[in-house]
Design a protein around this motif. Structure first.
Motif, PDB file in Angstrom:
ATOM      1  N   VAL A  43      46.584  38.940  61.844  1.00  5.74           N
ATOM      2  CA  VAL A  43      46.650  40.415  61.710  1.00  5.74           C
ATOM      3  C   VAL A  43      47.908  40.731  61.267  1.00  5.74           C
ATOM      4  CG1 VAL A  43      46.449  42.373  63.027  1.00  5.74           C
ATOM      5  CG2 VAL A  43      44.775  40.713  63.459  1.00  5.74           C
ATOM      6  N   SER A  44      48.189  41.384  60.122  1.00 12.50           N
ATOM      7  CA  SER A  44      49.433  41.588  59.687  1.00 12.50           C
ATOM      8  C   SER A  44      49.555  43.377  59.566  1.00 12.50           C
ATOM      9  CB  SER A  44      49.538  41.160  58.260  1.00 12.50           C
ATOM     10  OG  SER A  44      49.578  39.670  58.325  1.00 12.50           O
ATOM     11  N   ALA A  45      50.603  43.901  60.085  1.00 10.97           N
ATOM     12  CA  ALA A  45      50.542  45.279  59.811  1.00 10.97           C
ATOM     13  C   ALA A  45      52.308  45.675  60.179  1.00 10.97           C
ATOM     14  CB  ALA A  45      49.770  45.999  60.895  1.00 10.97           C
ATOM     15  N   PRO A  46      52.399  46.884  59.639  1.00 11.55           N
ATOM     16  CA  PRO A  46      53.621  47.426  60.041  1.00 11.55           C
ATOM     17  C   PRO A  46      54.042  47.386  61.557  1.00 11.55           C
ATOM     18  CG  PRO A  46      52.944  48.752  58.465  1.00 11.55           C
ATOM     19  CD  PRO A  46      51.681  47.921  58.929  1.00 11.55           C
ATOM     20  N   ALA A  47      52.905  47.700  62.325  1.00 15.62           N
ATOM     21  CA  ALA A  47      53.187  47.661  64.034  1.00 15.62           C
ATOM     22  C   ALA A  47      51.818  47.131  64.491  1.00 15.62           C
ATOM     23  CB  ALA A  47      53.629  48.868  64.606  1.00 15.62           C
ATOM     24  N   VAL A  48      51.606  45.878  64.896  1.00 15.20           N
ATOM     25  CA  VAL A  48      50.473  45.195  65.154  1.00 15.20           C
ATOM     26  C   VAL A  48      49.781  46.007  66.674  1.00 15.20           C
ATOM     27  CG1 VAL A  48      48.916  43.180  65.975  1.00 15.20           C
ATOM     28  CG2 VAL A  48      50.913  43.092  64.098  1.00 15.20           C
ATOM     29  N   ASP A  49      48.811  46.538  66.387  1.00 13.34           N
ATOM     30  CA  ASP A  49      48.265  47.078  67.588  1.00 13.34           C
ATOM     31  C   ASP A  49      47.299  46.224  68.393  1.00 13.34           C
ATOM     32  OD1 ASP A  49      45.575  48.814  68.698  1.00 13.34           O
ATOM     33  OD2 ASP A  49      47.592  49.885  68.643  1.00 13.34           O
ATOM     34  N   ALA A  50      47.333  46.274  69.744  1.00 10.53           N
ATOM     35  CA  ALA A  50      46.612  45.494  70.501  1.00 10.53           C
ATOM     36  C   ALA A  50      45.014  45.521  70.542  1.00 10.53           C
ATOM     37  CB  ALA A  50      47.125  45.540  71.968  1.00 10.53           C
ATOM     38  N   ALA A  51      44.593  46.744  70.299  1.00 13.36           N
ATOM     39  CA  ALA A  51      43.283  47.033  70.191  1.00 13.36           C
ATOM     40  C   ALA A  51      42.568  46.207  68.790  1.00 13.36           C
ATOM     41  CB  ALA A  51      43.196  48.472  70.190  1.00 13.36           C
ATOM     42  N   VAL A  52      43.506  46.510  67.779  1.00 18.29           N
ATOM     43  CA  VAL A  52      43.095  45.613  66.591  1.00 18.29           C
ATOM     44  C   VAL A  52      42.602  44.074  66.957  1.00 18.29           C
ATOM     45  CG1 VAL A  52      43.704  45.146  64.133  1.00 18.29           C
ATOM     46  CG2 VAL A  52      44.045  47.392  65.045  1.00 18.29           C
TER      47      VAL A  52
END
Length: 485
Positions: free
Chosen positions: A165-174
């Motif tokens: 999972v790659s994101a500017p800020a990884v969300d725990a729900a994702v």
């Protein structure tokens, strides 16, 4: 985000060594599929663009049939139109594993990737990332977390599938939702997601290949010998020879009896024996061969069957020999038990009598020590009485001398007081013209007697009024053992 270049697995040549077979028809299908998905490479999202640029297929990219379960699992995980042949998103300098099929799906600013490793390679792939990033967990699974240009990446595995999972800020729900999709997609498609089943030595493409073996057992018929449990046969009591105390002469110890040697127990009867049996690895490690449409290592079934039969014979022969040896040892043990029990009874009776004699010795020694202590105490009391009487006699003499001195002094005082004194008025006055020298002057007044040095009445020492120290009666010697005359 900036990633490393994708790692490519070398192609395999059929027949050269154990290998995974791929379908040429499947290759054509994948090429057609890539052609249909080519517009995805032009996505404007930066994360998707980086993934697409690193996913250009090469001739040596392993091909997975489109009907393989891994394809449907990848689609379910990315949960979007996939961009195939994606590289594992890692920071520069970190060497990542080489998946056999991979894809990413874009969800706005979030990229979700699925990377299928060769059968049994999931754990090995995660192990290769240990020196990269930081450790964390996703729904209880070990994961790695990275900081890359433009955001964060979290990678973990289930079975032979790595998910990112790659994101500017990884969300725990994702992360949790992605893991749930992965587990749901693997159900019924992956042979085993358990880490223990991910044995890379079963896959020739992962190195350190070891031919597949399974554990089996051979058995023998029980001998019928009834051998009691080792714990049910008593062990001889440990006995230390007692030492005769000083001043004690007996009674004597009983005649010595040798300690019996406990027969060696044969142990549990060996009825089965485990051994490793060569076999054809039909299922495969991890998610299995079928998960990626591969086949297991190419082996000669007839040769495997011959090796298995030989291993079984060897195991059976070894078990038969072990069982025969046990039966012989068990028979010897059972034969020795009656004699041992008789010796044990004699030894235990001897040990009991020795302990009784030693206890009698100790009782005598205690009585003798008590008597000697009483004698010593009484002698100390006698010494104290003699010292007291000597001090009292000396004090009595001193007191009597002081009393006599006071009596003498008192008498002297009384005598002096009774002596006549000249009357001054009766003394004639000399004539004025008389010669003074013709009249004798009056004599000096006598001084009173000095009292004794200690004063009067005479001082009395306190010891004269103290009771003499007590002396215990003479102790009675103890009754000690004596030999019969």
């Amino acid at each position: 985000m900036s990633y490393t270049n994708p790692q490519r697995a070398p192609s395999e040549t059929a027949g050269a060594k154990p290998t995974l077979l791929l379908s040429a028809v499947s290759l054509l299908l994948i090429v057609a599929l890539l052609a249909l998905l080519a517009p995805d490479v032009m996505r404007p999202d930066p994360l998707a663009k980086d993934a697409a640029q690193s996913a250009a297929p090469t001739p040596d990219t392993p091909i997975v049939p489109t009907q393989a379960p891994a394809i449907s699992v990848v689609r379910a995980v990315v949960d979007a139109d996939p961009v195939w042949a994606a590289a594992v998103p890692l920071p520069f300098g970190c060497q990542g594993p080489a998946p056999v099929v991979s894809a990413v799906g874009s969800h706005g600013a979030v990229l979700i990737g699925a990377f299928v490793m060769p059968a049994g390679g999931g754990r090995q792939a995660m192990d290769s990332l240990r020196s990269c990033g930081h450790q964390r967990t996703v729904a209880g699974a070990q994961a790695r977390s990275f900081s890359v240009d433009g955001g964060q990446v979290v990678i973990w595995s289930r079975g032979d599938v790595l998910v990112s999972v790659s994101a500017p800020a990884v969300d725990a729900a994702v992360l949790a939702a992605t893991d749930t999709r992965l587990l749901g997609a693997l159900e019924g498609q992956c042979a085993s997601a358990d880490i223990a089943a991910q044995d890379p030595t079963r896959n020739p493409t992962l190195g350190q290949y070891t031919p597949w073996r399974i554990e089996q057992q051979v058995a023998v018929v029980a001998s019928g010998l009834e051998v009691p449990e080792a714990e049910s046969v008593a062990t001889p009591t440990e006995l230390d020879a007692p030492t005769l105390p000083a001043g004690v002469t007996g009674p004597p110890l009983p005649e010595a009896v040798p300690a019996p040697q406990r027969p060696e127990h044969p142990g549990e009867q060996p009825l089965t024996r485990s051994y490793w049996l060569p076999a054809v690895d039909e299922l495969g490690p991890g998610c299995g061969w079928a998960f990626t449409g591969a086949t297991g290592p190419q082996v000669d079934p007839a040769a495997v069957s011959r090796q298995a039969a030989a291993a079984t014979r060897d195991a059976q022969t070894a078990l038969d020999a072990e069982h025969a040896e046990w039966a012989q040892a068990a028979t010897s043990y059972l034969d020795a038990l009656p004699g041992y029990q008789e010796q044990l009874s004699a030894w235990e009776a001897y040990a009991t009598e020795v302990r009784e004699v030693a206890a009698h010795w100790q009782d005598q020694a205690k009585s003798l020590a008590t008597y000697q202590a009483a004698v010593t105490t009484r002698q100390t009391q006698l010494d104290q009485l003699a010292s007291f009487e000597a001090d009292r006699d000396a004090a009595q003499k001193t007191y009597e001398a002081a009393v006599l001195a006071c009596t003498t002094w008192q008498q002297e005082v009384e005598t002096e007081q009774r002596a006549p004194r000249p009357d001054p008025e009766s003394t004639p006055t000399p004539e004025p013209d008389a010669d003074p020298s013709a009249t004798p002057p009056p004599g000096p007044t006598p001084a009173p007697p000095e009292p004794p040095l200690g004063g009067c009445p005479a001082p009395r020492s306190a010891i004269l009024d103290q009771a003499a120290p007590a002396v215990a009666p003479e102790p009675t010697p103890p009754m000690l053992w004596e030999p019969e005359s």
